[in-house]
Scaffold this motif. Structure first.
Motif, mmCIF file in Angstrom:
data_model
loop_
_atom_site.group_PDB
_atom_site.id
_atom_site.type_symbol
_atom_site.label_atom_id
_atom_site.label_comp_id
_atom_site.label_asym_id
_atom_site.label_seq_id
_atom_site.Cartn_x
_atom_site.Cartn_y
_atom_site.Cartn_z
ATOM 1 N N ARG A 125 0.835 -1.208 0.000
ATOM 2 C CA ARG A 125 0.000 0.000 0.000
ATOM 3 C C ARG A 125 0.869 1.256 0.000
ATOM 4 O O ARG A 125 0.579 2.234 -0.693
ATOM 5 C CB ARG A 125 -0.923 -0.041 1.225
ATOM 6 N N GLU A 178 3.693 6.243 -5.124
ATOM 7 C CA GLU A 178 3.628 6.374 -6.578
ATOM 8 C C GLU A 178 2.566 7.388 -7.002
ATOM 9 O O GLU A 178 2.741 8.114 -7.972
ATOM 10 C CB GLU A 178 3.229 5.000 -7.108
ATOM 11 N N GLU A 179 1.464 7.444 -6.244
ATOM 12 C CA GLU A 179 0.362 8.356 -6.575
ATOM 13 C C GLU A 179 0.660 9.808 -6.225
ATOM 14 O O GLU A 179 0.050 10.718 -6.757
ATOM 15 C CB GLU A 179 -0.896 7.960 -5.766
ATOM 16 N N ARG A 200 2.293 1.841 -3.430
ATOM 17 C CA ARG A 200 1.216 2.370 -4.284
ATOM 18 C C ARG A 200 0.964 3.852 -3.971
ATOM 19 O O ARG A 200 0.854 4.688 -4.887
ATOM 20 C CB ARG A 200 -0.027 1.507 -4.023
#
Ligand code: MV4
Length: 454
Positions: A399, A405-406, A402
């Motif tokens: 998580r 990365e966002e 992720r």
């Protein structure tokens, strides 16, 4: 309950405290420097008072200005956040003298824990494990005698120290004079007192801290640990809970020791006990009497809002739950995102051209940044905290990858690439790290002689 709280801080923590107050139906007063007139905490608060010029010493550390702001606005309590005046007993005393509640422990408890020597003594008396150590050292000869009694390596620390300043390590009699002299000189320059003392030096510990909550009636709970070993220059970079180094039984054991000690000391409000952990043993280092930057990690795994609890406790409420009611669920990790060059860690203030924070299940971003915000150069470079929570450490790591990365931050350099690199290292993934791991990792990256395996 309080009707109006003055928030004596800036940045994400000012916003964090404001949010807790709002949800409790308490009005808020923001204070700000001239450089922070456009800050988010100023915009969201019910009222705002400018307390001085940009420099912290003229504004966020200006005790009379802050207390005057509280009086003028009719605030009945002051929340100090972290940093600035949060552990300043003289400030707390001044606040209380004006009939305003300081949201934190008592002035006496702040003084006791603010002095390393008295804190250590209180810890020993309360049954906490500590490293072998000396009382205050009077002379170099005294230092040499104690070093031989304790056994090298030893570390000399300032009684008023913190953040690693004034600490000197000695590995043999050859080093002791220099270590003692330098520690004393650094303490004299940086702190009110140049008194120093000595401890056995642990060479490869982890930094594991325990969060506690205690009310004014002797009820104490611990909210588990946070592993803060990923640090550089005494600045934490990543924190997680539970610690990958502890099992269920070790957590229960140290938790009970801490709970009993806090009850014995009679401490109240939120607090953190910092330990070094090496070869299966805990050693108490110091107690922080404030809310900590990394508190959301504990909030994620316990579901307890630490700021609301601080406010309730300060207003005289009972905890209302006992240790067996505390459920630990899953795993949480926090990354501190700083506006810095990720290689050199040199601060990089400037204008945020574009800002997009990650979201979704199990993702929390605490920040007061918005698109177009100009980061002032006068304060700490932390601009956001990213906290992820998931059922297991592996799920939390996926998580976190992720969410990082966002994250879009344009206009300034940030430590996001550093976080991405750290969480892809096998040692980090395995939880195999101590307080020196990050500095060694950075060195190996920058050293051209070493095989980087690329
Ligand atoms: C120590 C230690 C090893 N042995 N004490 C650094 C700041 C202060 N809070 C305590 N510190 C240390 N005390 C003994 N007896 C190593 C450190 C230390 C450290 C501790 C926690 C997190 C990062 C650290 C980095 C360098 C040294």
């Amino acid at each position: 309950m309080f009707e109006k709280i003055l928030i004596a801080n800036r940045g994400e923590v000012a916003l964090r405290i404001h949010r807790a107050c709002r949800e409790m139906g308490i009005r808020t007063v923001a204070v700000h420097s001239e450089a922070d007139a456009n800050a988010m905490h100023v915009r969201l608060a019910d009222e705002a008072v400018c307390i001085g010029p940009a420099r912290s010493t003229d504004s966020y550390l200006n005790k009379p200005a802050i207390i005057s702001a509280a009086i003028i606005t009719g605030a009945d309590a002051i929340h100090p956040g972290y940093g600035f005046l949060s552990e300043n007993a003289d400030f707390a005393e001044m606040v209380e003298k004006h009939g305003i509640t300081f949201i934190g422990p008592t002035v006496e408890q702040m003084r006791l824990m603010g002095d390393k020597i008295t804190a250590r003594k209180a810890a020993i008396e309360a049954g906490l494990p500590v490293t072998e150590g000396s009382p205050a050292l009077e002379t170099v000869e005294d230092a040499r005698l104690w070093a031989n009694k304790i056994g090298y390596p030893i570390i000399i620390k300032a009684k008023d120290g913190g953040g690693g300043k004034g600490m000197k390590i000695a590995f043999s009699d050859d080093d002791i004079e220099e270590a003692y002299t330098m520690a004393k000189a650094e303490a004299k320059a940086a702190f009110p007192s140049d008194v120093v003392y000595m401890e056995k030096y642990l060479q490869h510990p982890r930094h594991i801290e325990m969060q506690v909550l205690a009310d004014k009636y002797g009820n104490v709970v611990h909210l588990g640990e946070r592993d803060c070993s990923i640090q550089r220059n005494n600045q934490k970079v990543i924190e997680e809970s539970p610690s990958p180094a502890l099992n269920e039984q070790q957590r229960r054991e140290i938790g009970e020791i801490v709970r009993k000690a806090i009850a014995k000391i009679g401490y109240c409000n939120a607090g953190t006990l910092e330990f070094l952990y090496e070869n299966g043993k805990f050693y108490f280092m110091e107690m922080n009497t404030r809310l900590q930057v990394e508190h959301p990690v504990t909030e994620a795994i316990t579901g307890i809002d630490l700021v609301k609890e601080q406010i309730r406790i300060a207003a005289g409420a009972q905890l209302g739950y006992t240790q067996k009611d505390i459920q630990f669920s899953g795993h949480a990790i926090e990354c501190r995102i700083n506006a810095e060059n990720p290689q050199t860690f040199v601060p990089c203030p400037g204008k945020i051209e574009e800002w997009h924070a990650p979201g979704g299940l199990g993702v929390r971003v605490d920040s007061e940044i918005y698109s177009g915000y100009q980061i002032p150069p006068f304060y700490d470079s932390m601009i956001a905290k990213l906290i992820v929570h998931a059922g297991t450490r592996n799920a939390a790591l996926m998580r976190l990858r992720r969410a990082l990365e966002e994250f879009v931050i344009m206009g300034v350099q940030t430590t996001i690439p550093l976080h991405q690199e750290i969480i892809s290292q096998p040692e980090y993934l395995d939880g195999q790290y101590d307080i020196h791991w990050l500095e060694k990792f950075m060195q190996s990256k920058n050293s051209p002689t070493e095989d980087k395996g690329e």
